[in-house]
Scaffold this motif. Structure first.
Motif, PDB file in Angstrom:
ATOM      1  N   GLU A  16     103.314 -67.679   0.750  1.00 50.01           N
ATOM      2  CA  GLU A  16     104.541 -67.089   0.205  1.00 50.01           C
ATOM      3  C   GLU A  16     105.773 -67.623   0.918  1.00 50.01           C
ATOM      4  O   GLU A  16     106.784 -67.926   0.280  1.00 50.01           O
ATOM      5  CB  GLU A  16     104.487 -65.568   0.376  1.00 50.01           C
TER       6      GLU A  16
ATOM      7  N   ALA B 197     108.835 -69.448  -0.690  1.00 45.22           N
ATOM      8  CA  ALA B 197     110.158 -68.825  -0.581  1.00 45.22           C
ATOM      9  C   ALA B 197     111.162 -69.752   0.091  1.00 45.22           C
ATOM     10  O   ALA B 197     112.343 -69.753  -0.245  1.00 45.22           O
ATOM     11  CB  ALA B 197     110.058 -67.512   0.186  1.00 45.22           C
TER      12      ALA B 197
ATOM     13  N   PHE C 264      99.104 -63.729  -5.988  1.00 45.83           N
ATOM     14  CA  PHE C 264      99.141 -62.530  -6.833  1.00 45.83           C
ATOM     15  C   PHE C 264     100.580 -62.289  -7.307  1.00 45.83           C
ATOM     16  O   PHE C 264     100.830 -62.060  -8.475  1.00 45.83           O
ATOM     17  CB  PHE C 264      98.637 -61.309  -6.065  1.00 45.83           C
ATOM     18  N   SER C 265     101.497 -62.327  -6.363  1.00 48.60           N
ATOM     19  CA  SER C 265     102.907 -62.156  -6.711  1.00 48.60           C
ATOM     20  C   SER C 265     103.759 -62.705  -5.577  1.00 48.60           C
ATOM     21  O   SER C 265     103.367 -62.630  -4.413  1.00 48.60           O
ATOM     22  CB  SER C 265     103.235 -60.682  -6.923  1.00 48.60           C
ATOM     23  N   VAL C 266     104.904 -63.257  -5.939  1.00 50.02           N
ATOM     24  CA  VAL C 266     105.862 -63.656  -4.895  1.00 50.02           C
ATOM     25  C   VAL C 266     107.163 -62.893  -5.084  1.00 50.02           C
ATOM     26  O   VAL C 266     108.143 -63.152  -4.385  1.00 50.02           O
ATOM     27  CB  VAL C 266     106.154 -65.178  -4.941  1.00 50.02           C
ATOM     28  N   ILE C 267     107.166 -61.973  -6.026  1.00 51.54           N
ATOM     29  CA  ILE C 267     108.429 -61.346  -6.440  1.00 51.54           C
ATOM     30  C   ILE C 267     109.155 -60.679  -5.275  1.00 51.54           C
ATOM     31  O   ILE C 267     110.349 -60.910  -5.063  1.00 51.54           O
ATOM     32  CB  ILE C 267     108.170 -60.341  -7.586  1.00 51.54           C
ATOM     33  N   ASN C 268     108.445 -59.882  -4.516  1.00 55.73           N
ATOM     34  CA  ASN C 268     109.086 -59.144  -3.424  1.00 55.73           C
ATOM     35  C   ASN C 268     109.710 -60.106  -2.410  1.00 55.73           C
ATOM     36  O   ASN C 268     110.878 -59.980  -2.045  1.00 55.73           O
ATOM     37  CB  ASN C 268     108.045 -58.229  -2.753  1.00 55.73           C
ATOM     38  N   THR C 269     108.923 -61.076  -1.973  1.00 58.05           N
ATOM     39  CA  THR C 269     109.420 -62.029  -0.969  1.00 58.05           C
ATOM     40  C   THR C 269     110.557 -62.865  -1.536  1.00 58.05           C
ATOM     41  O   THR C 269     111.572 -63.093  -0.868  1.00 58.05           O
ATOM     42  CB  THR C 269     108.275 -62.950  -0.513  1.00 58.05           C
TER      43      THR C 269
ATOM     44  N   GLN D 131     113.725 -62.341   0.484  1.00 61.11           N
ATOM     45  CA  GLN D 131     113.818 -63.352   1.551  1.00 61.11           C
ATOM     46  C   GLN D 131     114.213 -64.728   1.033  1.00 61.11           C
ATOM     47  O   GLN D 131     114.395 -65.653   1.806  1.00 61.11           O
ATOM     48  CB  GLN D 131     112.485 -63.438   2.306  1.00 61.11           C
ATOM     49  N   ALA D 132     114.295 -64.892  -0.300  1.00 58.92           N
ATOM     50  CA  ALA D 132     114.689 -66.192  -0.854  1.00 58.92           C
ATOM     51  C   ALA D 132     115.872 -66.002  -1.806  1.00 58.92           C
ATOM     52  O   ALA D 132     116.642 -65.049  -1.647  1.00 58.92           O
ATOM     53  CB  ALA D 132     113.500 -66.833  -1.553  1.00 58.92           C
ATOM     54  N   GLU D 133     116.005 -66.857  -2.815  1.00 62.77           N
ATOM     55  CA  GLU D 133     117.198 -66.819  -3.664  1.00 62.77           C
ATOM     56  C   GLU D 133     117.359 -65.505  -4.425  1.00 62.77           C
ATOM     57  O   GLU D 133     118.468 -65.035  -4.651  1.00 62.77           O
ATOM     58  CB  GLU D 133     117.165 -67.957  -4.689  1.00 62.77           C
TER      59      GLU D 133
ATOM     60  N   GLU E 253     104.556 -50.857  -4.982  1.00 62.10           N
ATOM     61  CA  GLU E 253     104.778 -52.259  -4.630  1.00 62.10           C
ATOM     62  C   GLU E 253     105.154 -52.971  -5.922  1.00 62.10           C
ATOM     63  O   GLU E 253     104.309 -53.592  -6.592  1.00 62.10           O
ATOM     64  CB  GLU E 253     103.516 -52.863  -4.016  1.00 62.10           C
TER      65      GLU E 253
ATOM     66  N   LEU F 232     103.697 -56.354  -7.855  1.00 58.89           N
ATOM     67  CA  LEU F 232     102.396 -56.769  -7.332  1.00 58.89           C
ATOM     68  C   LEU F 232     101.274 -56.017  -8.043  1.00 58.89           C
ATOM     69  O   LEU F 232     100.308 -56.624  -8.500  1.00 58.89           O
ATOM     70  CB  LEU F 232     102.306 -56.524  -5.818  1.00 58.89           C
TER      71      LEU F 232
END
Lengths: 275, 442
Positions: free
Chosen positions: B261, B265, B275-280, B284-286, B348, B351
């Motif tokens: 992740e 990110a 599974f998911s990168v949405i939260n990060t 933490q990213a754009e 969550e 996720l």
């Protein structure tokens, strides 16, 4: 002995390299804990923070149970340390000075217990503690921590006792001092650095113990730092800032302890090493 | 009648009144006993330890307990890392939980020690009411029973940035050949076209199996329980994975989900399976929802459609006490009500995916602000999850050895023989088959 400039350079170079190898991970963790999330994970890592934030610490202290874990760890570690020292000292004295059948065999057997992998007794111990109602109790962790630290502590303490000249004890005996007085009034002050070493060893063993704490403690409110912290971090989605802030906060009590008794610890190690 | 036979006398009246008062007294005692009886107390173990998930769970439990004064559910968050040892020990010692979150292979472990109670009737009722996604309940249906109620689903998808693909002049890959070409094109200038793990760990099991299901190697057991791992489709999947692994960062042999992740990110990896990168990505990213792309895991050129690995997380009933079982069923039914279920899933957001048809439409799910922001991505994730499979749970028969095969990460270990030790895919898969067969024999 006077060193040549080459020897001095090599020595300091070697020491600097070792200091960097040991210190760099700490530097990384501590400085990372005050960086913004994007700087923490950016492709080119920054040695010195380009951003500053306390948001990770705020989250750690306000949105998680970290303060409770910290308090639990302090309580368990302090009790474990106290009991370890209180039991190691008379046991070591008995092994060192008293004559009884099988003394050497028993002494070696105790060290064998230290080499015994804890995971082997994990499940039986769970059953045993469940029977006496100690599951989810800090007392269970104290018992386990003392049991784990005691063998090596006795061994360490015995080495420190061996550095005390026998004549001092004999003088006390001549003056009519009983064994307890000799141990408490004469020997304890003389091996104070050794006691500090054992205390630090017991404290750190307890502070970092994970396996038993993860299984014997069930409720969130009684978790110690290693276990509680592992839960805070998460599995699939890691909050790196929170992780670094937690790691920084977790080492603070150990650093304070070393700052207070570190000098004793070092002298204790050297005294115990040479008879 | 009086002793004289002349109707009720004074003494009879007293006796009658006494009886009446006694009866009324008993009734009052019974009623007051009911009114003030202690609620049925349930202990729930789950493995959702991050603080925000614990907090959301507590909010739901408080609401349930308030609305059901005769039941009290208490949560005790545990860790996936220890629960495999801790739960059996707790059940053996008689202080296990009444409800326990699970994944399919964990259920086999507890079923083996007779700690799980079948939930056939409840599953049937809930299916009739909410409609379970078949892929989510299938891993818990075997030996003529349903062993857990599905709670949420997680399925691996392919994540990328739309802008990166556009800049490279490539379309979203659908087949393996397109995928490899995309990974090669997205790499360079300090970036990696793809980030796939090669650690001997569960994440690698999951990503490797994501390829296996897309090459026709989904089944690792035959109907008779013998191992069916060593076959051309499996070798093909490993061979292709090892090619993609070469386009991944060199430290991928130590990766878990978090490292992949972070790689995505930070824009170091062009694509990842996750599974998911949405939260990060959001925190933490754009956080640019329009640029975040998600698609089904590409399939082998010889296959017609994509499949994926999915983990249907469920809740087991683990109490033998009838009153507790009844109370637990009330709780589970309440949790899956669409008005509550969405809030459970968004502990969550982005996720945990719905396991019921009406849950997938629930306002309580789609009204969450993160879910709203990433609605197209989550719709794609849900669509991908419909075709989810899990190793060891694909044939309708479940064999106990899957617990050990999963725990020992043998799928990931086989990959390491190729990526780290330099073996050929055929040799590594052959060795993997032998090891799995050894376990199956025991």
């Amino acid at each position: 002995m006077k060193r040549s400039w080459r020897q001095a350079t090599a020595l300091f170079g070697g020491l600097a390299a070792i200091a960097i190898i040991i210190g760099l991970p700490f530097w990384w963790v501590v400085t990372g804990s005050i960086k913004l999330p994007r700087e923490i994970i950016q492709r080119q890592p920054t040695m010195f923070p380009h951003s500053f934030t306390l948001q990770h610490f705020e989250k750690l202290l306000q949105a998680s149970d970290f303060p409770i874990y910290l308090l639990n760890s302090v309580i368990v570690a302090l009790f474990s340390t106290a009991f370890t020292v209180l039991m190691a000292l008379p046991a070591a004295y008995a092994f060192f000075r008293m004559e009884f059948p099988g003394r050497n065999t028993l002494y070696r057997t105790i060290l064998l217990a230290y080499a015994f992998p804890g995971v082997v007794v994990l499940i039986p111990l769970y059953g045993l503690f469940a029977k006496v109602g100690l599951i989810d109790s800090p007392a269970a962790l104290v018992i386990v921590n003392v049991a784990l630290a005691l063998p090596f502590s006795i061994w360490m303490m015995r080495s420190f006792l061996a550095t005390v000249p026998r004549e001092i004890e004999e003088a006390a005996v001549v003056d009519g001092a009983p064994t307890t007085t000799i141990l408490v009034r004469i020997l304890m002050p003389l091996i104070a650095p050794g006691i500090a070493s054992v205390a630090i060893f017991a404290f750190i063993s307890s502070w970092t113990e994970y396996l038993f704490a993860s299984v014997l403690i069930v409720s969130d409110a009684r978790r110690t730092i290693p276990v509680g912290f592992a839960g805070i971090i998460g599995q699939y989605q890691i909050d790196w800032g929170l992780l670094l802030a937690g790691a920084t906060a977790a080492i603070v009590p150990v650093v304070i302890l070393f700052a207070l008794v570190g000098r004793w610890f070092v002298s204790g190690l050297t005294e115990g090493a040479v008879k | 009648m009086s002793k004289t036979g002349k109707g009720p006398g004074k003494g009879d009246k007293i006796v009658k009144l006494t009886r009446l008062f006694t009866a009324a007294g008993f009734a009052a005692l019974l009623l007051s006993g009911t009114a003030y009886a202690d609620p049925v107390k349930l202990t729930l173990w789950h493995m959702e330890q991050p603080p925000h998930r614990v907090q959301r769970m507590q909010e739901l439990l408080d609401e349930f307990n308030k609305g059901h004064p005769d039941i009290e559910v208490r949560q005790e968050p545990q860790s996936w890392g220890e629960v495999y040892a801790k739960a059996p020990a707790a059940f053996a010692a008689g202080n296990g939980p009444d409800l326990l979150f699970t994944i399919p292979d964990f259920t086999t472990v507890l079923k083996k020690i007779d700690a799980v109670v079948p939930v056939d009737d409840l599953a049937k009722d809930l299916d009739a009411k909410h409609g379970f996604v078949p892929a989510t309940i299938a891993p818990y249906k075997y030996d003529d029973h349903v062993w857990a109620i599905p709670a949420y689903n997680m399925a691996i998808s392919l994540w990328y940035r739309n802008s990166a693909l556009k800049n490279a002049g490539i379309e979203v890959p659908k087949t393996w050949s397109e995928w490899q070409a995309a990974a090669e094109k997205l790499g360079g200038d300090g970036r990696y076209g793809i980030g796939l793990p090669a650690n001997k760990q569960l994440y690698t099991d999951q990503t490797v199996y994501s390829l296996m299901v897309n090459s026709g190697a989904a089944d690792i057991y035959k109907d008779d329980g013998s191992i069916d791992f060593d076959k051309p489709e499996t070798v093909k999947a490993y061979d292709f994975y090892s090619k993609l692994a070469k386009l991944s960062p060199a430290d991928n042999a130590s990766w878990t989900w978090g490292e992949a992740e972070a790689c995505f990110a930070s824009n170091t990896c062009g694509m990842i399976l996750q599974f998911s990168v949405i939260n990060t990505y959001d925190t933490q990213a754009e956080g640019d929802a329009a640029d975040l792309g998600v698609a089904a895991v590409p399939h082998d050129d010889g296959q017609k459609e994509s499949a994926t690995i999915s983990y249907s997380n469920a809740i087991m009933l683990t109490t033998k006490d009838k009153a507790k079982q009844d109370a637990a069923k009330v709780f589970l039914a309440w949790l899956l009500e669409p008005a509550n279920y969405g809030r459970f899933l968004t502990m969550e957001p982005g996720l945990f995916l719905p396991v019921t048809n009406d849950g997938a439409k629930a306002d309580s799910f789609w009204s969450d602000k993160v879910v709203t922001k990433y609605k197209p991505q989550i719709e794609t994730m849900i669509a991908n999850s419909q075709n989810g499979k899990l190793f060891g749970f694909t044939t309708g028969k479940v064999f106990p050895s899957i617990g050990a095969i999963s725990a020992q990460n043998l799928i990931a270990e086989t990959l390491q023989h190729i990526v780290v030790d330099g073996q050929s895919a055929a040799d590594a898969v052959k060795a993997g088959q032998a090891k799995m067969a050894d376990i199956a024999k025991k």
